[in-house]
Design a protein around this motif. Structure first.
Motif, short mmCIF file in Angstrom:
data_model
loop_
_atom_site.label_atom_id
_atom_site.label_comp_id
_atom_site.label_asym_id
_atom_site.label_seq_id
_atom_site.Cartn_x
_atom_site.Cartn_y
_atom_site.Cartn_z
N ASN A 153 0.92 -1.20 0.16
CA ASN A 153 -0.02 -0.10 0.02
C ASN A 153 0.70 1.20 -0.18
O ASN A 153 1.78 1.31 0.41
CB ASN A 153 -0.99 -0.07 1.23
N VAL A 154 0.49 2.20 -0.53
CA VAL A 154 1.04 3.65 -0.45
C VAL A 154 -0.15 4.50 0.13
O VAL A 154 -1.21 4.25 0.02
CB VAL A 154 1.44 4.22 -1.80
N PRO A 155 0.21 5.67 0.96
CA PRO A 155 1.58 5.75 1.33
C PRO A 155 2.08 4.83 2.28
O PRO A 155 1.26 4.41 3.15
CB PRO A 155 1.54 7.22 1.92
N THR A 156 3.34 4.56 2.11
CA THR A 156 4.19 3.64 3.08
C THR A 156 5.21 4.98 3.91
O THR A 156 6.07 5.42 3.02
CB THR A 156 4.51 2.53 3.02
N ILE A 157 5.39 4.98 5.26
CA ILE A 157 6.25 5.79 5.64
C ILE A 157 7.28 5.07 6.60
O ILE A 157 6.41 4.55 7.62
CB ILE A 157 5.48 7.06 6.29
N LEU A 158 8.27 5.20 6.53
CA LEU A 158 9.27 4.69 7.41
C LEU A 158 10.34 5.63 7.96
O LEU A 158 10.95 6.20 6.98
CB LEU A 158 10.07 3.47 6.69
N LEU A 159 10.51 5.48 9.21
CA LEU A 159 11.71 6.34 9.89
C LEU A 159 12.68 5.41 10.18
O LEU A 159 12.65 4.53 10.94
CB LEU A 159 11.00 7.16 11.22
N SER A 161 7.13 2.43 11.11
CA SER A 161 6.64 1.87 9.84
C SER A 161 4.99 2.14 9.91
O SER A 161 4.37 1.65 10.69
CB SER A 161 6.74 0.46 9.83
N SER A 162 4.46 2.87 9.00
CA SER A 162 3.22 3.19 8.84
C SER A 162 2.81 3.09 7.47
O SER A 162 3.57 3.72 6.52
CB SER A 162 3.31 4.83 9.31
N MET A 163 1.44 2.48 7.44
CA MET A 163 0.84 2.54 6.10
C MET A 163 -0.46 3.40 6.06
O MET A 163 -1.21 3.17 7.29
CB MET A 163 0.43 1.17 5.86
N GLY A 164 -0.67 4.05 5.00
CA GLY A 164 -1.88 4.99 5.01
C GLY A 164 -1.25 6.20 5.76
O GLY A 164 -0.41 6.59 6.07
N PHE A 165 -2.28 7.04 6.06
CA PHE A 165 -2.10 8.43 7.16
C PHE A 165 -2.43 7.77 8.27
O PHE A 165 -3.53 7.49 8.84
CB PHE A 165 -2.90 9.39 6.52
N VAL A 166 -1.48 8.04 9.18
CA VAL A 166 -1.69 7.53 10.55
C VAL A 166 -1.15 8.84 11.37
O VAL A 166 -0.10 8.91 11.62
CB VAL A 166 -1.00 6.33 11.13
N LYS A 167 -2.02 9.69 12.02
CA LYS A 167 -1.61 10.78 12.56
C LYS A 167 -0.79 10.49 13.64
O LYS A 167 0.16 11.35 13.93
CB LYS A 167 -2.96 11.57 13.24
N LYS A 168 -0.88 9.50 14.56
CA LYS A 168 0.06 9.40 15.68
C LYS A 168 1.29 9.09 15.37
O LYS A 168 2.29 9.38 15.98
CB LYS A 168 -0.78 8.05 16.60
N ASP A 169 1.41 8.32 14.14
CA ASP A 169 2.76 8.04 13.59
C ASP A 169 3.61 9.18 13.19
O ASP A 169 4.81 9.45 13.40
CB ASP A 169 2.83 7.18 12.56
N LEU A 170 2.78 10.09 12.56
CA LEU A 170 3.35 11.41 12.17
C LEU A 170 3.79 12.47 13.49
O LEU A 170 4.78 12.73 13.38
CB LEU A 170 2.45 12.10 11.05
N GLU A 171 2.96 12.09 14.47
CA GLU A 171 3.34 13.03 15.54
C GLU A 171 4.75 12.31 16.29
O GLU A 171 5.53 13.14 16.90
CB GLU A 171 2.20 12.99 16.57
N THR A 172 4.73 10.98 16.08
CA THR A 172 5.74 10.48 16.68
C THR A 172 7.09 10.76 16.18
O THR A 172 8.06 11.00 16.56
CB THR A 172 5.84 8.77 16.54
N ILE A 173 7.08 10.72 14.67
CA ILE A 173 8.11 11.13 13.88
C ILE A 173 8.42 12.62 14.22
O ILE A 173 9.57 13.10 14.28
CB ILE A 173 7.97 11.06 12.30
N SER A 174 7.45 13.33 14.21
CA SER A 174 7.72 14.86 14.76
C SER A 174 8.59 14.92 16.00
O SER A 174 9.71 15.85 16.03
CB SER A 174 6.49 15.80 14.62
#
Length: 188
Positions: free
Chosen positions: A132-138, A148-161
């Motif tokens: 799937n996309v988007p797939t976001i990996l830090l 490791s995040s698939m789709g839009f996951v608000k909590k994951d983007l906050e963790t990355i920030s």
């Protein structure tokens, strides 16, 4: 590779009939496969070389994906907040250069974008087992995947920030503005 709803439906049906779920993408705790790709401006990008400088955020996408279109302005916000020599944020497009350039203009993407095109067999996307996309990996400096995040996951983007703020020794600040109505997640 297929990135449409039919694959998701078939996956759910096979699970219903007892098929074992297997790992389909790189998860947190795994080691990110090394790769080298060309960016839109023709420069080479090597994951091992980038990791020598600091952590790397990889954001895989397709230009026609509505969830990618929704997510990338927030990734751009991360880039604007944390850009510098010790943090890399890169998009990895599964489309050609011209379509990707248009996507970048439309969604305000200014961070580096690499090309992992279908015509070349989606070499990196396949190495990462993407479904799937988007797939976001830090990816941390030792090559291990932190998020490791698939789709839009608000909590994951906050963790990355928050992770980037700690690395850059900056005060944590909300990624999402109070006036924005942001869902907890959106599937890719």
């Amino acid at each position: 590779m297929f990135y449409n709803m039919d694959v998701s439906i078939l996956h759910r049906i096979s699970q219903y009939f007892g098929a074992k779920d297997r790992m389909t993408h790189i998860v947190a705790g795994s080691v990110a496969p090394d790769f080298t790709l060309k960016s839109l401006d023709g420069k080479g990008f090597s994951l091992p070389t980038a990791l020598e400088k600091g952590p790397v955020l990889l954001a895989f996408f397709k230009i026609g994906c509505p969830t990618c279109q929704y997510t990338f302005p927030f990734i751009e916000r991360l880039y604007q907040r944390f850009k510098g020599p010790n943090i890399s944020i890169v998009g990895i497009s599964q489309n050609g250069a011209e379509k990707t350039l248009n996507f970048n203009k439309e969604y305000g993407v200014t961070f580096a974008v690499l090309l992992d095109e279908e015509s070349k067999g989606y070499v990196v996307s396949n190495a990462y087992g993407l479904t799937n996309v988007p797939t976001i990996l830090l990816v941390d400096t030792d090559g291990s995947v932190i998020v490791s995040s698939m789709g839009f996951v608000k909590k994951d983007l906050e963790t990355i920030s928050n992770y980037f703020a700690e690395r850059a020794k900056l005060a944590k600040a909300p990624l999402f503005l109070p006036k924005e109505s942001v869902p907890a997640n959106k599937p890719g």
